[in-house]
Scaffold this active site. Structure first.
Site, PDB file in Angstrom:
ATOM      1  N   ASP A 155      -5.363  -4.608  -6.519  1.00 22.70           N
ATOM      2  CA  ASP A 155      -4.898  -5.993  -6.550  1.00 22.70           C
ATOM      3  C   ASP A 155      -5.882  -7.048  -6.057  1.00 22.70           C
ATOM      4  O   ASP A 155      -5.498  -8.196  -5.815  1.00 22.70           O
ATOM      5  CB  ASP A 155      -3.517  -6.125  -5.871  1.00 22.70           C
ATOM      6  CG  ASP A 155      -3.437  -5.459  -4.521  1.00 22.70           C
ATOM      7  OD1 ASP A 155      -4.425  -4.852  -4.094  1.00 22.70           O
ATOM      8  OD2 ASP A 155      -2.366  -5.540  -3.878  1.00 22.70           O
ATOM      9  N   ASP A 211       0.831  -1.217   0.000  1.00 27.81           N
ATOM     10  CA  ASP A 211       0.000   0.000   0.000  1.00 27.81           C
ATOM     11  C   ASP A 211       0.855   1.252   0.000  1.00 27.81           C
ATOM     12  O   ASP A 211       0.446   2.292  -0.495  1.00 27.81           O
ATOM     13  CB  ASP A 211      -0.891   0.047   1.257  1.00 27.81           C
ATOM     14  CG  ASP A 211      -1.876  -1.096   1.315  1.00 27.81           C
ATOM     15  OD1 ASP A 211      -1.807  -1.991   0.456  1.00 27.81           O
ATOM     16  OD2 ASP A 211      -2.714  -1.099   2.237  1.00 27.81           O
ATOM     17  N   ASP A 243      -2.454   5.776  -3.024  1.00 22.16           N
ATOM     18  CA  ASP A 243      -1.845   4.623  -2.347  1.00 22.16           C
ATOM     19  C   ASP A 243      -1.061   3.856  -3.405  1.00 22.16           C
ATOM     20  O   ASP A 243      -1.519   3.732  -4.558  1.00 22.16           O
ATOM     21  CB  ASP A 243      -2.918   3.692  -1.773  1.00 22.16           C
ATOM     22  CG  ASP A 243      -3.427   4.143  -0.408  1.00 22.16           C
ATOM     23  OD1 ASP A 243      -3.175   5.295  -0.019  1.00 22.16           O
ATOM     24  OD2 ASP A 243      -4.104   3.321   0.256  1.00 22.16           O
TER      25      ASP A 243
END
Ligand code: NVA
Length: 377
Positions: free
Chosen positions: A250, A110, A200
């Site tokens: 993801d 992250d 992020d």
């Protein structure tokens, strides 16, 4: 003379992995409320507004699974570094705000984005995660000392004042119509304003010269613009998917190896040009298998789609959460060597196998996997 080696090098999600950072579940908190997010685990018997460490028995299981994963990587000859935990239960502040707790450092993906010889510390957009980069500083300092080519970068630290968030967003959101949700999915217009660049690192997927950025609820247009200017030698593509309050790419869209990507069966890509782009470059988009779980795991802000949150050890070898039997079968049929890794206990601590890792070194160079570009994407 001491040999100077290249430590940091990684251009994509699949080249042979040699060195990786693996996070730590220790001390992870259910964050205190803040403008960007309010955790609501009332369905799991926790009162709204609660913040504090995750239960000890959950931590024990998570630590055991994480330690086993580290051993597995090391047995395969992959060097593993771990972050340094700080006291995540402490109140933190800047001149602009106070926040009653931090979060943790289980998901380095992250925070850290590796592109070639660079590791970029993301801005983050939660106050509880503003200081998380500190956990990785001992490692980054060491890489900087030992690798003369390592480019250590940090995006501008955000102010995260009230001006970075839409006032009353979460109350308004409860009353949103389906059209409003649909509109937000198409435009990436969620809680964040465009006051300052925010992103992020886990909203970015890497494929050599091409970077794919999810315009999510933690990454704003200004953040994408910053990334585009920063990675001026790359081609940046902005993605939108049918997902309410999206966070991180993801568990939604996963680049597996040259010519193959995994798409989420529920979260359809919303750009026809994206599909055209992949097709024109002979990439196959395969819909993922049905996940093992029916819904969100307890005390987890991550969804059942962590089934897709996998780690490639090389273009043929993939680590998959061991509970995801159908997903493993699908990867097997796609010709991968599948390594089952018990990892479900880490969900509440911040994600799956991809979240829990950040690339330091993969063999390989920057290649062009998309020679045909599609205008406007
Ligand atoms: N918000 C994502 C987490 C991605 C790791 C999901 O739960 O699907």
């Amino acid at each position: 003379m001491k040999e100077q080696k290249v430590i940091v090098n990684s251009w994509n999600e699949w080249d042979p992995l040699k060195h990786v950072i693996v996070g730590r579940p220790e001390g992870t908190m259910v964050q205190a409320p803040e403008p960007a997010i309010e955790r609501d685990f009332t369905k799991d018997g926790v009162p709204k507004g609660f913040f504090g460490p995750l239960p000890e028995e959950m931590l024990a299981m998570a630590t055991e699974q994480m330690d086993n994963f580290v051993r597995l990587l090391e047995q395969r000859g992959i060097q593993v570094d771990r972050p340094t935990c700080i006291d995540f239960s402490q109140e933190v502040s800047t001149p602009d705000w106070k926040q009653k707790s931090m979060f943790g450092c289980m998901p380095p993906r992250d925070v850290l984005l590796t592109v070639g010889s660079e590791i970029l510390e993301a801005t983050m957009s939660y106050r509880s995660r503003w200081f998380e980069y500190l956990c990785y500083r001992p490692l980054l300092q060491r890489y900087f000392r030992e690798d003369p080519h390592f480019r250590w970068q940090a995006a501008p630290k955000p102010r995260l004042t009230e001006r970075s968030y839409k006032p009353d967003f979460w109350n308004d959101y409860k009353n949103w119509t389906e059209e409003q949700k649909e509109q937000a999915m198409r435009t990436g217009d969620w809680i964040l304003t465009e006051e300052e660049p925010l992103f992020d690192a886990a909203d970015i997927a890497r494929a050599g010269r091409d970077l794919f950025v999810y315009h999510s609820a933690v990454t704003n247009k200004s953040g994408i613009d910053w990334l585009r200017r920063h990675f001026a030698d790359h081609r940046l593509h902005v993605l939108h998917f049918k997902e309410t309050v999206p966070i991180h790419i993801d568990a939604t869209f996963v680049l597996l190896r040259p010519g193959l990507a995994l798409t989420n069966r529920q979260r359809a890509p919303l750009e026809p040009k994206m599909i055209e782009f992949f097709k024109k470059n002979d990439w196959e988009l395969v819909e993922c298998a049905e996940p093992a779980l029916p819904g969100y795991p307890p005390l987890s802000f991550c969804s059942r789609w962590l089934s897709m949150n996998t780690l490639m050890l090389d273009p043929k070898t993939i680590c998959v959460d061991a509970q995801e039997v159908r997903q493993m079968e699908q990867f097997d049929q796609l010709g991968f060597e599948v390594i089952p890794v018990p990892f479900a206990a880490l969900s509440a601590f911040g994600g799956g196998l991809h979240c829990a890792t950040a690339d330091v070194h993969r063999e390989g160079i920057c290649e062009d996997y998309f020679p045909i570009q599609v205008g406007g994407f």
